[in-house]
Design a protein around this motif. Structure first.
Motif, PDB file in Angstrom:
ATOM      1  N   GLN A 125       0.454  -1.005  -0.026  1.00  0.00           N
ATOM      2  CA  GLN A 125      -0.126  -0.096  -0.363  1.00  0.00           C
ATOM      3  C   GLN A 125       0.733   1.437  -0.031  1.00  0.00           C
ATOM      4  O   GLN A 125       1.587   0.946   0.656  1.00  0.00           O
ATOM      5  N   VAL A 126       1.020   2.155  -1.211  1.00  0.00           N
ATOM      6  CA  VAL A 126       1.492   3.064  -1.477  1.00  0.00           C
ATOM      7  C   VAL A 126       0.555   4.524  -0.946  1.00  0.00           C
ATOM      8  O   VAL A 126       0.074   4.572  -1.470  1.00  0.00           O
ATOM      9  N   ASN A 127       1.235   5.103  -0.025  1.00  0.00           N
ATOM     10  CA  ASN A 127       0.658   6.213  -0.284  1.00  0.00           C
ATOM     11  C   ASN A 127       0.297   7.380  -1.165  1.00  0.00           C
ATOM     12  O   ASN A 127       1.146   8.638  -0.582  1.00  0.00           O
ATOM     13  N   SER A 135      -3.219   5.368   5.829  1.00  0.00           N
ATOM     14  CA  SER A 135      -1.995   3.933   5.610  1.00  0.00           C
ATOM     15  C   SER A 135      -0.971   4.136   4.700  1.00  0.00           C
ATOM     16  O   SER A 135      -1.625   4.739   3.311  1.00  0.00           O
ATOM     17  N   GLY A 136      -0.081   3.648   4.603  1.00  0.00           N
ATOM     18  CA  GLY A 136       0.835   2.716   2.962  1.00  0.00           C
ATOM     19  C   GLY A 136       1.979   4.433   3.706  1.00  0.00           C
ATOM     20  O   GLY A 136       2.216   4.632   4.213  1.00  0.00           O
ATOM     21  N   GLY A 159       1.721  -6.748  -6.409  1.00  0.00           N
ATOM     22  CA  GLY A 159       1.735  -5.094  -6.675  1.00  0.00           C
ATOM     23  C   GLY A 159       1.569  -4.322  -6.014  1.00  0.00           C
ATOM     24  O   GLY A 159       2.283  -4.514  -4.611  1.00  0.00           O
ATOM     25  N   LEU A 160       0.870  -3.395  -6.118  1.00  0.00           N
ATOM     26  CA  LEU A 160       0.446  -1.920  -5.486  1.00  0.00           C
ATOM     27  C   LEU A 160      -0.804  -1.803  -5.453  1.00  0.00           C
ATOM     28  O   LEU A 160      -1.421  -2.347  -5.920  1.00  0.00           O
ATOM     29  N   MET A 161      -1.285  -1.193  -3.946  1.00  0.00           N
ATOM     30  CA  MET A 161      -2.392  -0.601  -4.103  1.00  0.00           C
ATOM     31  C   MET A 161      -2.710   0.974  -2.631  1.00  0.00           C
ATOM     32  O   MET A 161      -1.592   1.520  -2.490  1.00  0.00           O
ATOM     33  N   ALA A 162      -3.385   1.665  -3.279  1.00  0.00           N
ATOM     34  CA  ALA A 162      -3.430   2.693  -3.093  1.00  0.00           C
ATOM     35  C   ALA A 162      -4.940   3.086  -2.685  1.00  0.00           C
ATOM     36  O   ALA A 162      -5.929   3.066  -3.708  1.00  0.00           O
ATOM     37  N   ILE A 163      -5.593   3.802  -1.677  1.00  0.00           N
ATOM     38  CA  ILE A 163      -5.999   4.872  -1.810  1.00  0.00           C
ATOM     39  C   ILE A 163      -6.099   6.093  -1.512  1.00  0.00           C
ATOM     40  O   ILE A 163      -5.979   7.116  -0.341  1.00  0.00           O
ATOM     41  N   LEU A 194      -2.945  -4.302  -9.743  1.00  0.00           N
ATOM     42  CA  LEU A 194      -3.057  -3.211 -10.259  1.00  0.00           C
ATOM     43  C   LEU A 194      -3.624  -2.811  -8.200  1.00  0.00           C
ATOM     44  O   LEU A 194      -5.247  -2.756  -8.973  1.00  0.00           O
ATOM     45  N   SER A 195      -4.155  -3.015  -7.433  1.00  0.00           N
ATOM     46  CA  SER A 195      -5.474  -2.677  -6.500  1.00  0.00           C
ATOM     47  C   SER A 195      -5.038  -1.330  -6.423  1.00  0.00           C
ATOM     48  O   SER A 195      -5.400  -0.665  -5.484  1.00  0.00           O
ATOM     49  N   MET A 196      -6.430  -0.443  -7.151  1.00  0.00           N
ATOM     50  CA  MET A 196      -7.524   0.564  -7.552  1.00  0.00           C
ATOM     51  C   MET A 196      -8.155   0.728  -7.738  1.00  0.00           C
ATOM     52  O   MET A 196      -8.370   0.420  -9.143  1.00  0.00           O
ATOM     53  N   GLY A 197      -9.329   1.310  -7.162  1.00  0.00           N
ATOM     54  CA  GLY A 197     -10.428   2.220  -8.223  1.00  0.00           C
ATOM     55  C   GLY A 197     -11.330   1.579  -6.872  1.00  0.00           C
ATOM     56  O   GLY A 197     -11.429   0.245  -6.288  1.00  0.00           O
TER      57      GLY A 197
END
Length: 230
Positions: A125-127, A135-136, A159-163, A194-197
């Motif tokens: 998880q990336v901020n 978090s991230g 991969g990566l995730m973001a909120i 890519l976990s996003m959306g």
């Protein structure tokens, strides 16, 4: 009131339309049903409509739900913040973790992953918005963390995730998701996820390369947070 099956069909149509608009194959985009705060019966209804992947944020709630749904071949994803004292049950009861943001947590998940299970699929998880409340890891910390996680024996870095910070502006939505994609490409580790959306911005996420969209409200309706078990 729409049924869960009808909502899954509607979200599926949104995913296909967004993929087509972006020149992508919709089969490359997974729908992760975020079932936090929703009862096990809602998960059963979603499964009956063809949904297999479910995301949970609160560990005890997720474990209770899993225990009552053992008759279904579900794939469980942990997507919430992770405390050190919660890593063992996460390592034991989930196939994916989307919210790893520091090496200590990754090391504990690797050590505590049961030997008879496949490696745990990990997203970092990336901020991307730099919000103090989110978090991230920071983008500057990402490369070192990613390379360290690839060395852990019972994890598979996917991969990566973001909120990102919420916004109704499609340009800003796409910019945040593009940032995550660029960070992943810059790692040059052959990552595929890519976990996003989420419900309000899945189209922008798909346009920028999302492979998992995490959808709760659009499938299950508004949440009643009450006092969930952490």
């Amino acid at each position: 009131m729409s049924t869960i099956a009808e909502n899954i069909a509607k979200v599926g149509a949104r995913i296909r339309e967004a993929a087509q608009a972006s020149g992508r194959d919709s089969a490359s985009i997974g729908l992760l049903a975020v079932s936090k705060t929703k009862p096990a019966q809602a998960v059963r209804e979603a499964f009956a409509a063809g949904q297999h992947d479910f995301g949970e944020n609160y560990l005890q709630e997720a474990l209770d739900k899993q225990a009552s749904l053992t008759d279904l071949p579900l794939i469980w994803h942990f997507i919430g913040p992770i405390q050190s004292n919660k890593t063992r049950p996460i390592a034991e009861h989930f196939a994916w973790v989307h919210s790893v943001d520091r090496l200590k947590i990754a090391e504990r998940l690797s050590t505590q992953r049961p030997a008879h299970l496949a490696p745990l699929n990990i997203c970092l998880q990336v901020n991307v918005s730099g919000e103090a409340s989110k978090s991230g890891c920071s983008p500057d910390e990402l490369a070192a963390l990613a390379h360290a996680v690839t060395q852990l024996p019972n994890l598979k870095l996917r991969g990566l995730m973001a909120i990102p910070e919420p916004t109704d502006d499609p340009v800003q939505q796409r910019a945040a998701f593009a940032r995550l994609r660029e960070l992943q490409n810059g790692l040059d580790l052959g990552l595929d996820t890519l976990s996003m959306g989420m419900s309000h911005d899945l189209e922008a996420a798909i346009a920028e390369g999302a492979t998992w969209v995490r959808i709760g409200t659009a499938l299950f309706g508004a949440r009643d947070y009450g006092t969930p078990n952490p």
